[in-house]
Design an enzyme around this catalytic site. Structure first.
Site, PDB file in Angstrom:
ATOM      1  N   ASN A   9      -0.478   5.290   5.751  1.00  0.00           N
ATOM      2  CA  ASN A   9       0.758   5.255   6.537  1.00  0.00           C
ATOM      3  C   ASN A   9       1.670   6.356   5.997  1.00  0.00           C
ATOM      4  OD1 ASN A   9       3.174   4.699   7.770  1.00  0.00           O
ATOM      5  ND2 ASN A   9       3.452   2.669   6.852  1.00  0.00           N
ATOM      6  N   TRP A  10       1.738   7.437   6.741  1.00  0.00           N
ATOM      7  CA  TRP A  10       2.518   8.588   6.265  1.00  0.00           C
ATOM      8  C   TRP A  10       4.030   8.353   6.377  1.00  0.00           C
ATOM      9  CZ3 TRP A  10      -0.302  13.491   8.683  1.00  0.00           C
ATOM     10  CH2 TRP A  10      -1.592  13.569   8.165  1.00  0.00           C
ATOM     11  N   LYS A  11       4.412   7.280   7.071  1.00  0.00           N
ATOM     12  CA  LYS A  11       5.842   6.972   7.282  1.00  0.00           C
ATOM     13  C   LYS A  11       6.538   8.201   7.869  1.00  0.00           C
ATOM     14  CE  LYS A  11       5.495   3.388   3.832  1.00  0.00           C
ATOM     15  NZ  LYS A  11       6.111   2.560   2.808  1.00  0.00           N
ATOM     16  N   HIS A  98       5.814  -3.680  10.252  1.00  0.00           N
ATOM     17  CA  HIS A  98       6.001  -3.194   8.880  1.00  0.00           C
ATOM     18  C   HIS A  98       7.367  -3.632   8.358  1.00  0.00           C
ATOM     19  CE1 HIS A  98       6.442  -0.502   5.471  1.00  0.00           C
ATOM     20  NE2 HIS A  98       5.129  -0.363   5.513  1.00  0.00           N
ATOM     21  N   GLU A 100       9.531  -2.126   6.771  1.00  0.00           N
ATOM     22  CA  GLU A 100      10.621  -1.160   7.024  1.00  0.00           C
ATOM     23  C   GLU A 100      11.150  -1.312   8.450  1.00  0.00           C
ATOM     24  OE1 GLU A 100       8.351   2.165   5.636  1.00  0.00           O
ATOM     25  OE2 GLU A 100       8.544   1.366   3.609  1.00  0.00           O
ATOM     26  N   GLU A 167       1.378  -7.027   2.637  1.00  0.00           N
ATOM     27  CA  GLU A 167       2.208  -6.081   1.886  1.00  0.00           C
ATOM     28  C   GLU A 167       3.413  -6.825   1.318  1.00  0.00           C
ATOM     29  OE1 GLU A 167       1.369  -1.744   3.511  1.00  0.00           O
ATOM     30  OE2 GLU A 167       3.302  -2.503   4.137  1.00  0.00           O
ATOM     31  N   GLY A 173       6.522   0.727  -2.130  1.00  0.00           N
ATOM     32  CA  GLY A 173       7.286   1.897  -2.566  1.00  0.00           C
ATOM     33  C   GLY A 173       7.984   1.736  -3.907  1.00  0.00           C
ATOM     34  N   SER A 205       2.201   0.038  -3.278  1.00  0.00           N
ATOM     35  CA  SER A 205       2.014   0.812  -4.509  1.00  0.00           C
ATOM     36  C   SER A 205       0.549   0.947  -4.927  1.00  0.00           C
ATOM     37  CB  SER A 205       2.867   0.222  -5.641  1.00  0.00           C
ATOM     38  OG  SER A 205       4.244   0.283  -5.292  1.00  0.00           O
ATOM     39  N   GLY A 226       0.920   3.827   1.440  1.00  0.00           N
ATOM     40  CA  GLY A 226       2.043   4.694   1.774  1.00  0.00           C
ATOM     41  C   GLY A 226       1.997   5.978   0.959  1.00  0.00           C
ATOM     42  N   GLY A 227       2.760   6.020  -0.135  1.00  0.00           N
ATOM     43  CA  GLY A 227       2.928   7.239  -0.938  1.00  0.00           C
ATOM     44  C   GLY A 227       1.630   7.956  -1.276  1.00  0.00           C
TER      45      GLY A 227
HETATM   46  P1  13P Z   1       3.464   2.426  -0.784  1.00  0.00           P
HETATM   47  O1  13P Z   1       1.991   2.587  -0.904  1.00  0.00           O
HETATM   48  O2  13P Z   1       4.212   3.729  -0.853  1.00  0.00           O
HETATM   49  O3  13P Z   1       3.994   1.364  -1.695  1.00  0.00           O
HETATM   50  O4  13P Z   1       3.740   1.900   0.714  1.00  0.00           O
HETATM   51  C1  13P Z   1       3.016   0.826   1.168  1.00  0.00           C
HETATM   52  C2  13P Z   1       3.264   0.720   2.613  1.00  0.00           C
HETATM   53  O5  13P Z   1       4.354   0.398   3.040  1.00  0.00           O
HETATM   54  C3  13P Z   1       2.158   1.025   3.526  1.00  0.00           C
HETATM   55  O6  13P Z   1       2.463   0.642   4.824  1.00  0.00           O
END
Ligand code: 13P
Length: 256
Positions: A9-11, A98, A100, A167, A173, A205, A226-227
């Protein structure tokens, strides 16, 4: 046997050039990683260009695109939104619910449920996110209550196709991933209301350092990342570990 998934997920990250370079790197890197599904979820503005260029649909059977979000209506006056009809043209998956989206954009459970239903109505597979805000003794109950509401009204055949991403919000994050044992405990609980076929991912994470611990879990079918998905080498390393786990039979017990 459930096919493992590693989804990135590149956000809200990447320029057009970054997206091209990263997607091209992933495409080459996963060419021989065929036991798992790799999914790239770029910002929606890059979906079309990637779908028609780097990741031509159908040409790479183990590599797919996913949208990060969509609205549930097909067309209309919904400024800024994208619809299932649009997503369907360029992606196989869509991330729904999600944390967010729920925290920053105030999406509620009813809206998320509509989105899940709309995805299935258009042959898009939802990656449905669930997770507790804070780590506590009642986390499992909180998460299962949430999942029940979000999948309310779905046909069993659709629940089998659904991908659930567990999650924990406190792990997203923050650099503080859940321990594999903690994640397994929650996922096993979620599985009590899910059919055997439903894939359940862990997210929060995930790094190349901690990925193998989760891949050893019998009930975890991969990751929503994510990251780490923005860094080519670490992301490919996680994909390779998932492929290795799939080759090894995947489901090794925590206890041996
Ligand atoms: P991180 O891997 O950056 O913690 O993000 C997880 C995430 O929200 C994937 O959708």
């Amino acid at each position: 046997m459930r096919t493992k998934i590693v989804a990135g997920n590149w956000k809200m990250n990447t320029t057009a050039a970054d997206a091209h370079v990263l997607a091209t790197g992933i495409r080459s890197g996963v060419e021989h990683i065929e036991r798992i599904e790799t999914i790239i979820c770029p910002p929606s503005i890059w979906l079309g260009v990637l779908a028609h260029g780097v990741i031509q649909r159908g040409q790479y059977p183990h590599l797919h695109l996913g949208a990060q979000n969509m609205y549930f209506q097909e067309t209309g006056a919904y400024t800024g939104e994208i619809s299932p009809l649009m997503v369907k043209e360029v992606a196989k998956y869509v991330i729904v619910g999600h944390s967010e989206r729920t925290h920053i954009f105030r999406e509620d459970e009813e809206l998320i449920n509509h989105k899940v239903q709309a995805a299935f109505a258009h042959d898009i597979t939802p990656i449905l996110c669930v997770g507790e805000e804070e780590q506590s003794a009642t986390s499992k109950e909180t998460v299962i209550r949430e999942l029940k509401k979000l999948i309310d009204g779905l046909e069993l055949a659709d629940v089998k196709k659904l991908v659930v991403a567990y999650e924990p919000v406190w792990a997203v994050g923050t650099g503080k991933a859940a321990t594999p044992a903690y994640a397994e405990d929650v996922i096993v609980h979620l599985r009590t209301i899910l059919p055997e076929e439903t894939r359940v991912l862990y997210g929060g994470s995930v790094t190349e350092e901690n990925a193998r611990g989760f891949l050893a879990l019998p009930d975890c079918d991969g990751f929503l990342i994510g990251g780490t998905s923005l860094k080519l080498k670490p992301f490919l390393t996680v994909c390779q570990y998932a492929d290795d786990a799939a080759q090894a039979g995947g489901h090794r017990s925590l206890h041996n």
